[in-house]
Write a protein that holds these residues in place. Structure first.
Motif, PDB file in Angstrom:
ATOM      1  N   TYR A   1       0.847  -1.033   0.035  1.00  0.00           N
ATOM      2  CA  TYR A   1       0.141  -0.151  -0.046  1.00  0.00           C
ATOM      3  C   TYR A   1       0.976   1.416   0.063  1.00  0.00           C
ATOM      4  CZ  TYR A   1      -3.372  -3.477   1.497  1.00  0.00           C
ATOM      5  OH  TYR A   1      -4.251  -4.560   1.301  1.00  0.00           O
ATOM      6  N   PRO A   2       1.527   1.356  -1.011  1.00  0.00           N
ATOM      7  CA  PRO A   2       2.401   2.752  -1.108  1.00  0.00           C
ATOM      8  C   PRO A   2       1.644   3.988  -0.711  1.00  0.00           C
ATOM      9  CG  PRO A   2       2.126   1.817  -3.307  1.00  0.00           C
ATOM     10  CD  PRO A   2       1.508   0.901  -2.390  1.00  0.00           C
ATOM     11  N   GLY A   3       2.400   4.999  -0.121  1.00  0.00           N
ATOM     12  CA  GLY A   3       1.847   6.177   0.030  1.00  0.00           C
ATOM     13  C   GLY A   3       0.983   6.336   1.351  1.00  0.00           C
ATOM     14  N   ALA A   4       0.902   5.078   2.191  1.00  0.00           N
ATOM     15  CA  ALA A   4      -0.097   5.081   3.359  1.00  0.00           C
ATOM     16  C   ALA A   4       0.343   5.886   4.534  1.00  0.00           C
ATOM     17  CB  ALA A   4      -0.337   3.720   3.731  1.00  0.00           C
ATOM     18  N   ALA A   5      -0.614   6.572   4.922  1.00  0.00           N
ATOM     19  CA  ALA A   5      -0.432   7.400   6.222  1.00  0.00           C
ATOM     20  C   ALA A   5      -1.469   7.339   7.487  1.00  0.00           C
ATOM     21  CB  ALA A   5      -0.156   9.003   5.761  1.00  0.00           C
ATOM     22  N   GLY A   6      -1.013   7.632   8.578  1.00  0.00           N
ATOM     23  CA  GLY A   6      -2.161   7.290   9.682  1.00  0.00           C
ATOM     24  C   GLY A   6      -2.887   8.516   9.692  1.00  0.00           C
ATOM     25  N   ARG A   7      -4.251   8.514   9.817  1.00  0.00           N
ATOM     26  CA  ARG A   7      -4.945   9.560   9.972  1.00  0.00           C
ATOM     27  C   ARG A   7      -4.624  10.513  11.076  1.00  0.00           C
ATOM     28  NH1 ARG A   7      -8.804  12.091   6.686  1.00  0.00           N
ATOM     29  NH2 ARG A   7     -10.259  10.296   6.572  1.00  0.00           N
ATOM     30  N   ASP A   8      -4.605  11.888  10.652  1.00  0.00           N
ATOM     31  CA  ASP A   8      -3.926  12.903  11.699  1.00  0.00           C
ATOM     32  C   ASP A   8      -4.959  12.969  12.980  1.00  0.00           C
ATOM     33  OD1 ASP A   8      -1.570  13.353  10.429  1.00  0.00           O
ATOM     34  OD2 ASP A   8      -2.498  15.216   9.546  1.00  0.00           O
ATOM     35  N   GLY A   9      -4.288  13.162  14.253  1.00  0.00           N
ATOM     36  CA  GLY A   9      -5.029  13.461  15.469  1.00  0.00           C
ATOM     37  C   GLY A   9      -5.889  12.311  16.127  1.00  0.00           C
ATOM     38  N   LEU A  10      -5.175  10.840  15.744  1.00  0.00           N
ATOM     39  CA  LEU A  10      -6.182   9.689  16.056  1.00  0.00           C
ATOM     40  C   LEU A  10      -5.027   8.758  16.874  1.00  0.00           C
ATOM     41  CD1 LEU A  10      -8.310   9.202  13.271  1.00  0.00           C
ATOM     42  CD2 LEU A  10      -8.860   9.997  15.600  1.00  0.00           C
ATOM     43  N   GLY A  11      -3.976   9.396  17.608  1.00  0.00           N
ATOM     44  CA  GLY A  11      -2.937   8.366  18.097  1.00  0.00           C
ATOM     45  C   GLY A  11      -2.009   7.756  17.457  1.00  0.00           C
ATOM     46  N   LEU A  12      -1.553   8.223  16.028  1.00  0.00           N
ATOM     47  CA  LEU A  12      -0.678   7.364  15.343  1.00  0.00           C
ATOM     48  C   LEU A  12       0.579   8.362  15.163  1.00  0.00           C
ATOM     49  CD1 LEU A  12      -3.268   5.686  12.911  1.00  0.00           C
ATOM     50  CD2 LEU A  12      -2.172   4.720  14.971  1.00  0.00           C
ATOM     51  N   VAL A  13       1.521   7.459  15.041  1.00  0.00           N
ATOM     52  CA  VAL A  13       2.650   8.360  14.632  1.00  0.00           C
ATOM     53  C   VAL A  13       3.205   7.573  13.294  1.00  0.00           C
ATOM     54  CG1 VAL A  13       3.167   9.258  16.635  1.00  0.00           C
ATOM     55  CG2 VAL A  13       4.060   7.091  16.231  1.00  0.00           C
ATOM     56  N   GLN A  14       4.162   8.344  12.546  1.00  0.00           N
ATOM     57  CA  GLN A  14       4.869   7.889  11.392  1.00  0.00           C
ATOM     58  C   GLN A  14       6.235   8.168  11.410  1.00  0.00           C
ATOM     59  OE1 GLN A  14       2.496   8.243   7.973  1.00  0.00           O
ATOM     60  NE2 GLN A  14       3.533   6.608   6.835  1.00  0.00           N
ATOM     61  N   ASP A  15       7.216   6.841  11.401  1.00  0.00           N
ATOM     62  CA  ASP A  15       8.572   7.167  11.233  1.00  0.00           C
ATOM     63  C   ASP A  15       9.088   6.300  10.207  1.00  0.00           C
ATOM     64  OD1 ASP A  15      11.006   8.088  12.128  1.00  0.00           O
ATOM     65  OD2 ASP A  15      11.136   6.779  13.592  1.00  0.00           O
ATOM     66  N   ARG A  16       9.890   6.951   9.401  1.00  0.00           N
ATOM     67  CA  ARG A  16      10.536   5.817   8.233  1.00  0.00           C
ATOM     68  C   ARG A  16       9.907   4.865   7.750  1.00  0.00           C
ATOM     69  NH1 ARG A  16      15.763   5.378  11.961  1.00  0.00           N
ATOM     70  NH2 ARG A  16      14.444   6.380  13.381  1.00  0.00           N
ATOM     71  N   GLY A  17       8.497   5.249   7.589  1.00  0.00           N
ATOM     72  CA  GLY A  17       7.836   4.517   6.815  1.00  0.00           C
ATOM     73  C   GLY A  17       7.047   3.361   7.746  1.00  0.00           C
ATOM     74  N   VAL A  18       7.371   3.461   8.977  1.00  0.00           N
ATOM     75  CA  VAL A  18       6.583   2.632   9.944  1.00  0.00           C
ATOM     76  C   VAL A  18       5.388   3.361  10.708  1.00  0.00           C
ATOM     77  CG1 VAL A  18       6.771   1.373  11.983  1.00  0.00           C
ATOM     78  CG2 VAL A  18       8.584   1.443  10.645  1.00  0.00           C
TER      79      VAL A  18
ATOM     80  N   ALA B   1       2.736  -1.762  15.890  1.00  0.00           N
ATOM     81  CA  ALA B   1       3.308  -0.882  14.732  1.00  0.00           C
ATOM     82  C   ALA B   1       3.124  -1.742  13.492  1.00  0.00           C
ATOM     83  CB  ALA B   1       4.754  -0.949  14.853  1.00  0.00           C
ATOM     84  N   LEU B   2       2.878  -0.884  12.470  1.00  0.00           N
ATOM     85  CA  LEU B   2       2.715  -1.726  10.968  1.00  0.00           C
ATOM     86  C   LEU B   2       4.155  -1.459  10.286  1.00  0.00           C
ATOM     87  CD1 LEU B   2      -0.750   0.057  10.140  1.00  0.00           C
ATOM     88  CD2 LEU B   2      -0.093  -2.007  11.263  1.00  0.00           C
ATOM     89  N   PRO B   3       5.075  -2.445  10.173  1.00  0.00           N
ATOM     90  CA  PRO B   3       6.143  -2.193   9.455  1.00  0.00           C
ATOM     91  C   PRO B   3       6.161  -1.568   7.994  1.00  0.00           C
ATOM     92  CG  PRO B   3       5.880  -4.654  10.003  1.00  0.00           C
ATOM     93  CD  PRO B   3       4.612  -3.832  10.195  1.00  0.00           C
ATOM     94  N   ALA B   4       7.474  -0.979   7.978  1.00  0.00           N
ATOM     95  CA  ALA B   4       7.497  -0.265   6.502  1.00  0.00           C
ATOM     96  C   ALA B   4       7.290  -1.109   5.237  1.00  0.00           C
ATOM     97  CB  ALA B   4       8.984   0.315   6.350  1.00  0.00           C
ATOM     98  N   ALA B   5       7.601  -2.270   5.321  1.00  0.00           N
ATOM     99  CA  ALA B   5       7.468  -3.299   4.218  1.00  0.00           C
ATOM    100  C   ALA B   5       6.041  -3.155   3.893  1.00  0.00           C
ATOM    101  CB  ALA B   5       7.837  -4.956   4.692  1.00  0.00           C
ATOM    102  N   ASN B   6       5.089  -3.083   4.621  1.00  0.00           N
ATOM    103  CA  ASN B   6       3.476  -2.738   4.074  1.00  0.00           C
ATOM    104  C   ASN B   6       3.325  -1.871   2.906  1.00  0.00           C
ATOM    105  OD1 ASN B   6       2.547  -4.940   5.829  1.00  0.00           O
ATOM    106  ND2 ASN B   6       3.103  -3.563   7.231  1.00  0.00           N
ATOM    107  N   PHE B   7       4.207  -0.919   3.087  1.00  0.00           N
ATOM    108  CA  PHE B   7       4.042   0.671   2.404  1.00  0.00           C
ATOM    109  C   PHE B   7       5.097   0.860   1.492  1.00  0.00           C
ATOM    110  CE2 PHE B   7       2.679   0.751   6.978  1.00  0.00           C
ATOM    111  CZ  PHE B   7       1.499   0.781   6.805  1.00  0.00           C
ATOM    112  N   ASP B   8       5.909  -0.289   1.007  1.00  0.00           N
ATOM    113  CA  ASP B   8       7.053  -0.196   0.058  1.00  0.00           C
ATOM    114  C   ASP B   8       6.232  -0.052  -1.462  1.00  0.00           C
ATOM    115  OD1 ASP B   8       9.106  -0.441   1.750  1.00  0.00           O
ATOM    116  OD2 ASP B   8       9.406  -2.577   1.183  1.00  0.00           O
ATOM    117  N   GLU B   9       7.084   0.345  -2.181  1.00  0.00           N
ATOM    118  CA  GLU B   9       6.414   0.628  -3.586  1.00  0.00           C
ATOM    119  C   GLU B   9       6.247  -0.817  -4.399  1.00  0.00           C
ATOM    120  OE1 GLU B   9       5.638   3.074  -6.206  1.00  0.00           O
ATOM    121  OE2 GLU B   9       5.346   4.480  -4.398  1.00  0.00           O
ATOM    122  N   GLY B  10       6.674  -1.731  -3.702  1.00  0.00           N
ATOM    123  CA  GLY B  10       6.573  -3.463  -4.517  1.00  0.00           C
ATOM    124  C   GLY B  10       8.063  -3.257  -5.317  1.00  0.00           C
ATOM    125  N   TYR B  11       7.849  -4.254  -6.187  1.00  0.00           N
ATOM    126  CA  TYR B  11       8.984  -4.340  -7.112  1.00  0.00           C
ATOM    127  C   TYR B  11       8.836  -3.457  -8.083  1.00  0.00           C
ATOM    128  CZ  TYR B  11      11.849  -6.924 -10.627  1.00  0.00           C
ATOM    129  OH  TYR B  11      12.830  -7.045 -11.389  1.00  0.00           O
TER     130      TYR B  11
END
Lengths: 292, 453
Positions: free
Chosen positions: B170-187, B295-305
């Motif tokens: 799921y490239p480009g994914a981000a947590g909805r703001d203000g709902l207790g999620l943080v994003q760091d280096r793709g995680v 945590a949702l690891p960065a691999a979930n959000f890679d561009e893929g091959y």
């Protein structure tokens, strides 16, 4: 006797079946190879017909689904780009005189090696054969210096002189081999009629050597037209041919794909026309060294 | 000009026999010959032979030419990193390119005999010989671009790969703001720790609709967590067509299946993991009492091959050799094909009549008869490959140029392209000359043998 015929008949039938499948597979394979070989040129040609914006965001193959993106704008721009049109003219100014002079000088020497006797002829011919393989790199530094001293460094003339010198060994060798196939009786007859060597050369050898000369001319023309290394060193921005003008656009590949693709295709047009019109002679020039 | 074909002399024709030279006419004949040869001799002497001598001498002098340095330039050549890479690459070129072109040309030439459109096929394969290496370089540089949207090779690879592999990315994914999620280096992770036995939801945004798999279903809230479990839902927090409340699992919001969810313990180790189902739900089981970050690891959000970085240092020489094969396979095909047509067919027919199969006919009869042509092609290609310049100058982008270096390019760089060391440049030119010497000797031998026949 009849047994033999039957056996033979069976063999041919089996061979026919094999040949049918074999041929189908070979045809399929070679069609695949041919498509594979065409993709690069077709891709470049299509790229040259797309706008910068399209080329930066999608691949050329998308034209098959959206043909509307094709445009000749790049070529219109290219032809109003004086740097490119000037270099196109320079390419002609380099390739044509080089070809003419290599053919003339090579034919004269080829005649001497084929039909004249003089001391040291075989040794001189061996020198020519050795020079066939000499890499042009060994002459770049000294000739840059020599042309500088003569005040012609940076001019079209310096490139022409360089190409003539390094085109001659092949020209001499090729034409000598062709001229030697002219029947000796024809030369004898001309000589008995009192013709001089010059007249024999002009009236017997040149007309009969027409195909050979055409082969050499086409080969030399394509070679000079396509050269980049010599021109890269010996020309400046005013005298550079197409190859050098285009390679200078390469530094920012992607941003100027429009100039690059259409320019590269422009540089290919003349060789492709020459190739398709005279490919028989071109192939002959290649074969001449190895087979009669 | 480089040598295009290794020479074979024609049968020694008439020239030798006529006009036995005697007496005063000898001198006259010499003058006539000189007249015909003079222009060629001037060019070859002044612009080829003299430069060779000059370059040999120059190679023993310093960069500026003022100082005699003996063999220093030749030592530098093999100790300097960039020149040594060039020499090593040239060895690779000589080992791979001539053999590849000759073998391909041979295969094409043999197969050609079996098809009706042989002339068209020959034209197609041979055509690249007519265009400049510069144009070929521009073509290949474009084809092997890294971006699969632009370079046709990576586009093909990505298409094939996504047809066979399952990409749950799921490239480009981000947590909805203000709902207790943080994003760091793709995680994407929970902001604070969560006690085991509770729930952590992940409302995500920024995912392209086309990267949501067809199997994805309406998002469902997780079943109540038991002890030692962490549960929750990962969903696309957008209702198609608008509406819904941020962070709420409304009707029309899709669960995101196949996402890996990690429970990260206080010491940073991953205590346990789970994968979301079609409704986006996950259950991480078997956790000890305590607080975890989910945590949702960065691999979930890679561009893929995304294909291969063809123009990087690793692959660049391979790509350039491919472009060379594209050009020169046609040469070898045409030469070999004309050699084939000169072979006496009755031998092959006789062998077939005796029951030999096609492979035996080829290896026992055709190939041996073809060997002179094969040698000519091979030697010609070796000479040509040694001097390769244009393709290596044009195809690699700046970052890959050092890795792709060859002797001819290094010679140019060192003497004209800013290196300003014409001593070393001369030594490199002489190295090239030495490398083609064996083929010169072969040429002379062949010539002499033909003469003596």
């Amino acid at each position: 006797m009849s047994d033999l015929t039957i056996v033979r008949g069976k063999q041919t039938a089996a061979q026919k079946i094999l040949a049918f499948f074999g041929k189908g597979f070979v045809n399929f394979l070679l069609v695949f190879v041919a498509i594979f070989w065409l993709v690069p040129s077709v891709g470049l040609f299509i790229s040259s017909l797309r706008t910068v914006g399209d080329s930066a965001s999608t691949g050329w193959w998308t034209v098959f689904t959206t043909p509307a993106q094709l445009t000749v704008d790049n070529y219109v721009n290219l032809l109003s780009n004086t740097a490119i049109t000037g270099s196109f003219w320079n390419t002609i100014m380099i390739a044509v005189p080089t070809t003419v002079l290599v053919v003339v000088i090579g034919a004269l020497a080829g005649y001497a090696f084929a039909w004249l006797q003089f001391p040291g002829r075989d040794w001189l011919l061996i020198v020519v054969i050795v020079l066939l393989a000499v890499p042009i790199q060994v002459a770049l530094i000294p000739l840059a210096r020599m042309f500088g001293a003569l005040g012609i460094f940076g001019s079209v003339l310096s490139v022409i002189l360089f190409h003539i010198a390094f085109g001659l060994p092949f020209a001499i060798f090729l034409l000598r081999n062709f001229f030697m196939q002219v029947p000796a009786e024809l030369l004898e007859a001309a000589r008995i009629d009192g013709a001089s060597d010059w007249r024999i050369f002009v009236q017997v050898i040149l007309p009969l050597g027409g195909p050979a000369i055409a082969s050499l001319a086409i080969f030399q023309f394509l070679w000079t037209w396509n050269d980049m290394l010599v021109a890269l060193i010996f020309t400046n921005s005013g005298s550079q041919p197409l190859t050098v003008a285009i390679q200078s656009q390469l530094r920012q590949f992607g941003s100027n794909i429009d100039v690059l693709s259409s320019g590269a295709f422009l540089s290919m047009i003349v060789p492709l026309i020459v190739f398709f019109a005279f490919q028989r002679y071109f192939v002959q020039a290649l074969l001449a060294g190895s087979q009669k | 000009m480089t040598q295009l074909v290794a020479p074979v002399a024609n049968s020694p024709a008439g020239g030798d026999k006529r006009r036995p030279p005697h007496g005063s006419s000898r001198r006259r004949m010499f003058m006539i010959a000189l007249g015909f040869l003079a222009p060629a001799l001037v060019f070859l002497g002044a612009l080829v032979l003299y430069p060779i001598v000059y370059t040999v001498v120059r190679s023993f002098f310093s960069a500026g030419g003022g100082e005699f340095v003996g063999w220093d330039n030749y030592v530098t050549m093999f100790t300097n990193d960039s020149t040594f890479t060039a020499i090593r690459n040239n060895v690779l070129w000589v080992l791979v390119a001539p053999a590849a072109c000759t073998i391909l040309g041979l295969i094409f030439a043999v197969l050609l005999e079996k098809i009706k459109w042989a002339t068209a096929f020959k034209l197609i394969i041979f055509m690249p010989m007519a265009i400049s290496m510069l144009a070929a370089g521009v073509i290949f540089r474009g084809m092997f671009q890294e971006n699969p949207n632009l370079g046709v090779v990576n586009a093909a690879l990505v298409t094939v790969n996504s047809a066979f592999g399952q990409d749950a990315a799921y490239p480009g994914a981000a947590g909805r703001d203000g709902l207790g999620l943080v994003q760091d280096r793709g995680v994407i992770a929970s902001e604070s720790t969560v006690e085991s036995g509770s729930e952590q939801n992940f409302p995500l945004v920024g995912i392209r609709v086309d990267s949501v798999p067809a199997a994805a279903a309406q998002a469902e809230p997780a079943v109540n967590a038991r002890a030692g479990q962490l549960v929750g839902t990962v969903w696309l927090d957008v209702v198609r067509g608008g509406g819904g409340t941020s962070g709420q699992i409304d009707d029309g919001k899709t669960g995101l299946p196949g996402i890996l969810v990690d429970a990260v313990a206080a010491d940073g180790t991953i205590a346990a993991s789970a994968t979301t189902d079609a409704a986006g739900r996950y259950v991480i089981d078997g956790l000890a009492e305590g607080a975890y970050r989910v945590a949702l690891p960065a691999a979930n959000f890679d561009e893929g091959y995304q294909g291969v970085s063809w123009l990087s240092s690793t692959f660049i020489t391979g790509v350039i050799i491919l472009s060379y094969i594209w050009i020169w396979a046609g040469f070898s095909m045409v030469m070999i094909s004309s050699g084939l047509s000169a072979i006496d067919r009755s031998l092959q027919e006789a062998a077939r009549m005796d029951g030999a199969n096609e492979w035996n006919v080829f290896t026992r009869i055709t190939a041996p008869l073809l060997s002179p042509v094969l040698i000519v092609v091979f030697v010609t290609l070796i000479i040509n490959v040694l001097k390769i310049f244009d393709l290596v100058y044009v195809i690699p982008p700046g970052s890959a140029k050092p890795a792709a270096n060859v002797i001819a390019v290094e010679m140019w760089t060192v003497s004209f392209g800013g290196g300003n060391n014409q001593g070393l440049g001369s030594a490199l030119a002489i190295l090239l000359l030495i490398l083609v010497l064996p083929s010169m000797i072969i040429n002379i031998r062949r010539f002499r043998e033909e003469r003596q026949q």
